[in-house]
Design an enzyme around this catalytic site. Structure first.
Site, short mmCIF file in Angstrom:
data_model
loop_
_atom_site.label_atom_id
_atom_site.label_comp_id
_atom_site.label_asym_id
_atom_site.label_seq_id
_atom_site.Cartn_x
_atom_site.Cartn_y
_atom_site.Cartn_z
N MET A 95 0.81 -1.01 0.13
CA MET A 95 -0.05 0.09 0.05
C MET A 95 0.79 1.17 0.07
SD MET A 95 -3.43 -0.80 1.97
CE MET A 95 -2.96 -0.41 3.74
N GLU B 228 11.94 -0.09 5.00
CA GLU B 228 12.79 -1.05 4.93
C GLU B 228 12.17 -2.54 4.79
OE1 GLU B 228 15.85 -1.18 3.78
OE2 GLU B 228 16.22 -3.23 4.20
N GLY B 229 11.11 -2.65 5.45
CA GLY B 229 10.43 -4.05 5.58
C GLY B 229 9.74 -4.20 4.06
N HIS B 230 9.33 -3.26 3.39
CA HIS B 230 9.03 -3.51 1.77
C HIS B 230 10.33 -3.95 1.04
CE1 HIS B 230 5.53 -0.83 3.43
NE2 HIS B 230 5.00 -1.97 2.78
N GLN C 290 -10.61 -2.48 1.98
CA GLN C 290 -9.86 -3.29 3.32
C GLN C 290 -10.05 -2.28 4.54
OE1 GLN C 290 -6.20 -4.11 1.43
NE2 GLN C 290 -5.33 -3.51 3.35
N GLY D 152 4.82 -10.14 3.79
CA GLY D 152 5.48 -10.18 5.32
C GLY D 152 4.83 -10.98 6.31
N LYS E 189 4.80 -10.18 9.23
CA LYS E 189 4.32 -9.20 10.23
C LYS E 189 2.72 -9.09 10.18
CE LYS E 189 4.02 -4.63 11.81
NZ LYS E 189 2.88 -4.04 11.05
N GLN F 172 -2.87 -12.13 7.80
CA GLN F 172 -3.08 -12.01 6.37
C GLN F 172 -2.55 -13.06 5.35
OE1 GLN F 172 -3.00 -8.11 4.33
NE2 GLN F 172 -0.85 -8.38 3.76
O1 PAF Z 1 -0.34 -5.53 3.47
C1 PAF Z 1 -0.75 -4.68 2.86
O2 PAF Z 1 -0.11 -3.91 2.64
C2 PAF Z 1 -2.08 -4.96 2.22
O3 PAF Z 1 -3.12 -5.65 2.86
C3 PAF Z 1 -2.01 -5.71 0.66
C4 PAF Z 1 -1.60 -7.35 0.72
C5 PAF Z 1 -1.08 -4.95 -0.23
C6 PAF Z 1 -3.56 -5.46 0.18
O4 PAF Z 1 -3.80 -4.04 -0.20
#
Ligand code: PAF
Length: 279
Positions: free
Chosen positions: A30, A35-37, A61, A147, A149, A153
């Protein structure tokens, strides 16, 4: 790095890459990348030739009372970071491009989404599954990285992939932490200096529980009580603290080392943080 704004152009590019024999990996985000991404992109690169990063604050969401409007949006810097990390493409659709105004189809995993974050945020995982399914359909990656974290999810998405027979391998990337232990999150930017210091109680409590388990503790209630006491003493109120079976997400009475985890979500003021550890 290529930048795409529509599903059609991204889909055509991905199809062309595949025709050329390249293996495609997807990193859904999103934005507001940290750094995590970046670690997710690096992880993806280990498994594929071309990494596509989606940067999309997904409206479906977020409940009406949540932070959709205020969610930090930093697309220009995000694209620079993706490019520097070696992503091949970024996808930044506008909400009205990805969702028809009269969209009425949902992807809804109904078992693992119950409890934990799903209980606190009733429409959340339906929105996550729907947007991730759309991204899977557009990109048709061979692998996708999420992730650890967001423990629930990844479990929900893995179940969706299995149940809907997506030919996609889901890779779980380990949590990336600040040097002092705080799990990285875009929402950390909302923390005041004092909340930031006290938020360290979350990871501290989880690491202490991990240590107790290494020293022989197996009782879930003892571990959960110690975690609650630590975070409450630091003004963070637990939404939930649960020792769980890491595959089924069901709460368990006794830790099974190698097959258990602790999930934690806490609130302070209007802020909510999540964290977890494997046991
Ligand atoms: O983890 C996230 O940033 C969001 O839930 C995702 C997986 C990108 C879906 O919008």
């Amino acid at each position: 790095m290529e930048i795409f704004k529509t599903p059609e152009t991204l889909h055509a590019w991905c199809a062309d890459q595949k025709r050329q024999g390249f293996k495609i990996g997807l990193v859904p985000t999103m934005g507001n990348l940290h750094e995590g991404h970046m670690s997710l992109i690096r992880e993806a690169k280990q498994y594929c030739d071309k990494v596509v990063v989606s940067i999309f604050v997904n409206p479906t969401q977020f409940a009406p009372n949540e932070d959709y409007d205020n969610y930090p949006r930093t697309e220009v810097v995000d694209c620079e970071k993706c490019e520097a990390e070696g992503a091949a493409a970024a996808f930044l659709p506008a909400p009205e491009v990805l969702y028809a105004t009269d969209a009425s189809t949902w992807v809804h995993e109904t078992e693992l989404e119950r409890g934990y974050c799903g209980a606190q945020r009733p429409i959340h995982f339906r929105g996550v599954c729907t947007v991730v399914a759309k991204l899977f359909n557009i990109v048709q990656p061979e692998i996708a990285v999420f992730g650890q974290k967001d423990f629930q999810q990844v479990a929900v998405i893995s179940r969706m992939v299995r149940d809907l027979s997506y030919p996609i391998q889901i890779i779980r990337a380990p949590i990336v932490r600040e040097a002092d232990g705080l799990a990285m999150s875009s929402r950390n930017a909302y923390l005041s200096a004092e909340q930031r210091v006290k938020a360290l109680s979350l990871s501290r409590a989880l690491f202490a529980a991990q240590k107790s388990v290494a020293e022989g503790e197996r009782d879930s209630h003892t571990l959960e009580a110690a975690i609650r006491a630590e975070v409450v003493a630091n003004d963070w109120l637990p939404d939930y603290v649960n020792v769980i079976d890491s595959a089924t997400l069901m709460p368990i009475e006794k830790v099974v080392p190698g097959a258990s985890a602790i999930l934690l979500a806490c609130r302070c003021g209007g802020l909510r943080l999540i964290d977890n550890v494997l046991l």
